[in-house]
Design a protein around this motif. Structure first.
Motif, PDB file in Angstrom:
ATOM      1  N   GLU A  51      12.338  11.736  -3.833  1.00  0.00           N
ATOM      2  CA  GLU A  51      13.069  11.369  -2.615  1.00  0.00           C
ATOM      3  C   GLU A  51      12.566  10.040  -2.127  1.00  0.00           C
ATOM      4  O   GLU A  51      11.533   9.996  -1.468  1.00  0.00           O
ATOM      5  N   PRO A  52      13.196   8.965  -2.437  1.00  0.00           N
ATOM      6  CA  PRO A  52      14.425   8.825  -3.212  1.00  0.00           C
ATOM      7  C   PRO A  52      14.151   8.908  -4.721  1.00  0.00           C
ATOM      8  O   PRO A  52      13.024   8.664  -5.159  1.00  0.00           O
ATOM      9  N   GLN A  53      15.193   9.214  -5.469  1.00  0.00           N
ATOM     10  CA  GLN A  53      15.052   9.281  -6.912  1.00  0.00           C
ATOM     11  C   GLN A  53      14.971   7.876  -7.492  1.00  0.00           C
ATOM     12  O   GLN A  53      15.869   7.059  -7.285  1.00  0.00           O
ATOM     13  N   ALA A  54      13.878   7.614  -8.192  1.00  0.00           N
ATOM     14  CA  ALA A  54      13.690   6.319  -8.850  1.00  0.00           C
ATOM     15  C   ALA A  54      12.561   6.453  -9.855  1.00  0.00           C
ATOM     16  O   ALA A  54      11.710   7.352  -9.746  1.00  0.00           O
ATOM     17  N   ALA A  55      12.563   5.577 -10.835  1.00  0.00           N
ATOM     18  CA  ALA A  55      11.475   5.512 -11.807  1.00  0.00           C
ATOM     19  C   ALA A  55      10.699   4.231 -11.534  1.00  0.00           C
ATOM     20  O   ALA A  55      11.289   3.157 -11.378  1.00  0.00           O
ATOM     21  N   ASN A  56       9.384   4.359 -11.465  1.00  0.00           N
ATOM     22  CA  ASN A  56       8.518   3.205 -11.222  1.00  0.00           C
ATOM     23  C   ASN A  56       7.690   2.964 -12.461  1.00  0.00           C
ATOM     24  O   ASN A  56       6.986   3.864 -12.931  1.00  0.00           O
ATOM     25  N   LEU A  57       7.807   1.778 -13.005  1.00  0.00           N
ATOM     26  CA  LEU A  57       7.080   1.403 -14.207  1.00  0.00           C
ATOM     27  C   LEU A  57       5.850   0.626 -13.754  1.00  0.00           C
ATOM     28  O   LEU A  57       5.961  -0.470 -13.211  1.00  0.00           O
ATOM     29  N   ASP A  74      16.243   2.412  -0.780  1.00  0.00           N
ATOM     30  CA  ASP A  74      15.597   3.409  -1.640  1.00  0.00           C
ATOM     31  C   ASP A  74      14.516   2.775  -2.508  1.00  0.00           C
ATOM     32  O   ASP A  74      13.473   3.391  -2.745  1.00  0.00           O
ATOM     33  N   VAL A  75      14.749   1.549  -2.978  1.00  0.00           N
ATOM     34  CA  VAL A  75      13.729   0.839  -3.759  1.00  0.00           C
ATOM     35  C   VAL A  75      12.478   0.646  -2.902  1.00  0.00           C
ATOM     36  O   VAL A  75      11.360   0.925  -3.341  1.00  0.00           O
ATOM     37  N   HIS A  76      12.683   0.169  -1.685  1.00  0.00           N
ATOM     38  CA  HIS A  76      11.546  -0.056  -0.785  1.00  0.00           C
ATOM     39  C   HIS A  76      10.804   1.254  -0.514  1.00  0.00           C
ATOM     40  O   HIS A  76       9.572   1.289  -0.553  1.00  0.00           O
ATOM     41  N   SER A  77      11.543   2.327  -0.267  1.00  0.00           N
ATOM     42  CA  SER A  77      10.923   3.630   0.001  1.00  0.00           C
ATOM     43  C   SER A  77      10.134   4.126  -1.204  1.00  0.00           C
ATOM     44  O   SER A  77       9.013   4.613  -1.074  1.00  0.00           O
ATOM     45  N   SER A  78      10.730   4.016  -2.383  1.00  0.00           N
ATOM     46  CA  SER A  78      10.072   4.484  -3.603  1.00  0.00           C
ATOM     47  C   SER A  78       8.786   3.696  -3.864  1.00  0.00           C
ATOM     48  O   SER A  78       7.734   4.279  -4.159  1.00  0.00           O
ATOM     49  N   LEU A  79       8.861   2.376  -3.729  1.00  0.00           N
ATOM     50  CA  LEU A  79       7.662   1.561  -3.960  1.00  0.00           C
ATOM     51  C   LEU A  79       6.603   1.825  -2.893  1.00  0.00           C
ATOM     52  O   LEU A  79       5.408   1.793  -3.184  1.00  0.00           O
ATOM     53  N   GLN A  80       7.030   2.119  -1.682  1.00  0.00           N
ATOM     54  CA  GLN A  80       6.080   2.461  -0.623  1.00  0.00           C
ATOM     55  C   GLN A  80       5.346   3.760  -0.972  1.00  0.00           C
ATOM     56  O   GLN A  80       4.131   3.869  -0.786  1.00  0.00           O
ATOM     57  N   ILE A  81       6.088   4.730  -1.500  1.00  0.00           N
ATOM     58  CA  ILE A  81       5.477   5.998  -1.928  1.00  0.00           C
ATOM     59  C   ILE A  81       4.453   5.736  -3.030  1.00  0.00           C
ATOM     60  O   ILE A  81       3.338   6.280  -3.010  1.00  0.00           O
ATOM     61  N   VAL A  82       4.804   4.899  -4.002  1.00  0.00           N
ATOM     62  CA  VAL A  82       3.890   4.592  -5.099  1.00  0.00           C
ATOM     63  C   VAL A  82       2.619   3.935  -4.553  1.00  0.00           C
ATOM     64  O   VAL A  82       1.501   4.319  -4.925  1.00  0.00           O
ATOM     65  N   CYS A  83       2.785   2.961  -3.667  1.00  0.00           N
ATOM     66  CA  CYS A  83       1.618   2.263  -3.107  1.00  0.00           C
ATOM     67  C   CYS A  83       0.737   3.228  -2.320  1.00  0.00           C
ATOM     68  O   CYS A  83      -0.493   3.195  -2.431  1.00  0.00           O
ATOM     69  N   GLU A  84       1.356   4.112  -1.523  1.00  0.00           N
ATOM     70  CA  GLU A  84       0.585   5.119  -0.773  1.00  0.00           C
ATOM     71  C   GLU A  84      -0.168   6.050  -1.725  1.00  0.00           C
ATOM     72  O   GLU A  84      -1.326   6.389  -1.489  1.00  0.00           O
ATOM     73  N   THR A  85       0.501   6.467  -2.794  1.00  0.00           N
ATOM     74  CA  THR A  85      -0.123   7.359  -3.772  1.00  0.00           C
ATOM     75  C   THR A  85      -1.313   6.670  -4.425  1.00  0.00           C
ATOM     76  O   THR A  85      -2.380   7.285  -4.600  1.00  0.00           O
ATOM     77  N   LEU A  86      -1.152   5.390  -4.770  1.00  0.00           N
ATOM     78  CA  LEU A  86      -2.269   4.638  -5.369  1.00  0.00           C
ATOM     79  C   LEU A  86      -3.420   4.505  -4.375  1.00  0.00           C
ATOM     80  O   LEU A  86      -4.586   4.654  -4.745  1.00  0.00           O
ATOM     81  N   ARG A  87      -3.102   4.256  -3.102  1.00  0.00           N
ATOM     82  CA  ARG A  87      -4.148   4.173  -2.064  1.00  0.00           C
ATOM     83  C   ARG A  87      -4.888   5.505  -1.962  1.00  0.00           C
ATOM     84  O   ARG A  87      -6.120   5.537  -1.832  1.00  0.00           O
ATOM     85  N   ASP A  88      -4.133   6.618  -2.010  1.00  0.00           N
ATOM     86  CA  ASP A  88      -4.743   7.952  -1.941  1.00  0.00           C
ATOM     87  C   ASP A  88      -5.710   8.188  -3.101  1.00  0.00           C
ATOM     88  O   ASP A  88      -6.641   8.994  -2.975  1.00  0.00           O
ATOM     89  N   LEU A  89      -5.481   7.472  -4.209  1.00  0.00           N
ATOM     90  CA  LEU A  89      -6.364   7.599  -5.380  1.00  0.00           C
ATOM     91  C   LEU A  89      -7.537   6.615  -5.311  1.00  0.00           C
ATOM     92  O   LEU A  89      -8.309   6.487  -6.258  1.00  0.00           O
ATOM     93  N   GLY A  90      -7.640   5.888  -4.186  1.00  0.00           N
ATOM     94  CA  GLY A  90      -8.760   4.964  -4.006  1.00  0.00           C
ATOM     95  C   GLY A  90      -8.508   3.563  -4.530  1.00  0.00           C
ATOM     96  O   GLY A  90      -9.441   2.756  -4.610  1.00  0.00           O
ATOM     97  N   ILE A  91      -7.272   3.260  -4.878  1.00  0.00           N
ATOM     98  CA  ILE A  91      -6.938   1.914  -5.362  1.00  0.00           C
ATOM     99  C   ILE A  91      -6.573   1.059  -4.151  1.00  0.00           C
ATOM    100  O   ILE A  91      -5.777   1.469  -3.305  1.00  0.00           O
ATOM    101  N   ASP A  92      -7.175  -0.111  -4.069  1.00  0.00           N
ATOM    102  CA  ASP A  92      -6.975  -0.994  -2.923  1.00  0.00           C
ATOM    103  C   ASP A  92      -5.645  -1.736  -3.079  1.00  0.00           C
ATOM    104  O   ASP A  92      -5.543  -2.712  -3.807  1.00  0.00           O
TER     105      ASP A  92
END
Length: 187
Positions: A51-57, A74-92
């Protein structure tokens, strides 16, 4: 025919961003549940949002390409989710990385049969590619906006290369207008 702008549908938005750091994709693949990483087949890690449906490479260089979204939002939302997920994994990851729309693919239906031979001649052979033995559509390159349109005998149109939805709509109106001026479709 109904208003041209009512007939256009965005099929795919492709955008990219860069988090400006190298990523260890092997370990990231283990930490990102649902990700797909097979470096023998593709050099990036594929991470899908629902949500939203997208593939991030996600690439080792830190570049991320989002594809499969149906809107720029939706692109902005999807990339925001990816960035948040990476932050949650400790990536700056910086708070708001720059997102660049690379390509918007849209489709439309002119609701009329098109005589592609007549259109090739009418539009001018220098601006079109039409080889029905190779491809069933006519390729028409526009300078303004800078897009490529594919016209099919069924009246379907595909617009690719747009950077904004407005550019895709402008291209459709331009093509429709040119077809009307040549008497090759009713407007």
């Amino acid at each position: 025919m109904s208003s041209v702008s009512e007939t256009i549908d965005i099929e795919n938005v492709v955008a990219s961003t860069d988090i400006d750091q190298e990523l260890a994709l092997d370990s990231l693949a283990m930490d990102l549940s649902g990700s797909d990483y097979d470096p023998d087949n593709f050099p990036g890690l594929i991470y899908r949002t629902q949500e939203p449906q997208a593939a991030n490479l996600i690439f080792r260089s830190g570049k991320i390409v989002c594809t499969g979204a149906n809107t720029v939002d939706d692109v902005h939302s999807s990339l925001q989710i990816v960035c948040e997920t990476l932050r949650d994994l400790g990536i700056d990851v910086i708070e708001a990385p720059t997102i660049t729309v690379q390509n918007i693919v849209s489709s439309a239906d002119l609701r009329a049969q098109l005589n592609l031979n007549a259109i090739a001649i009418g539009f001018g052979l220098e601006d079109v590619e039409y080889e029905p033995e190779q491809f069933p559509g006519l390729v028409y390159r526009l300078d303004t906006p800078d897009v490529v349109t594919l016209l099919f005998g069924s009246g379907k149109v595909v617009i690719t290369g747009a950077k904004t939805p407005d550019a895709a709509e402008e291209a459709l109106k331009k093509v429709s207008g040119e077809l009307s001026e040549l008497g090759l479709v009713d407007s």
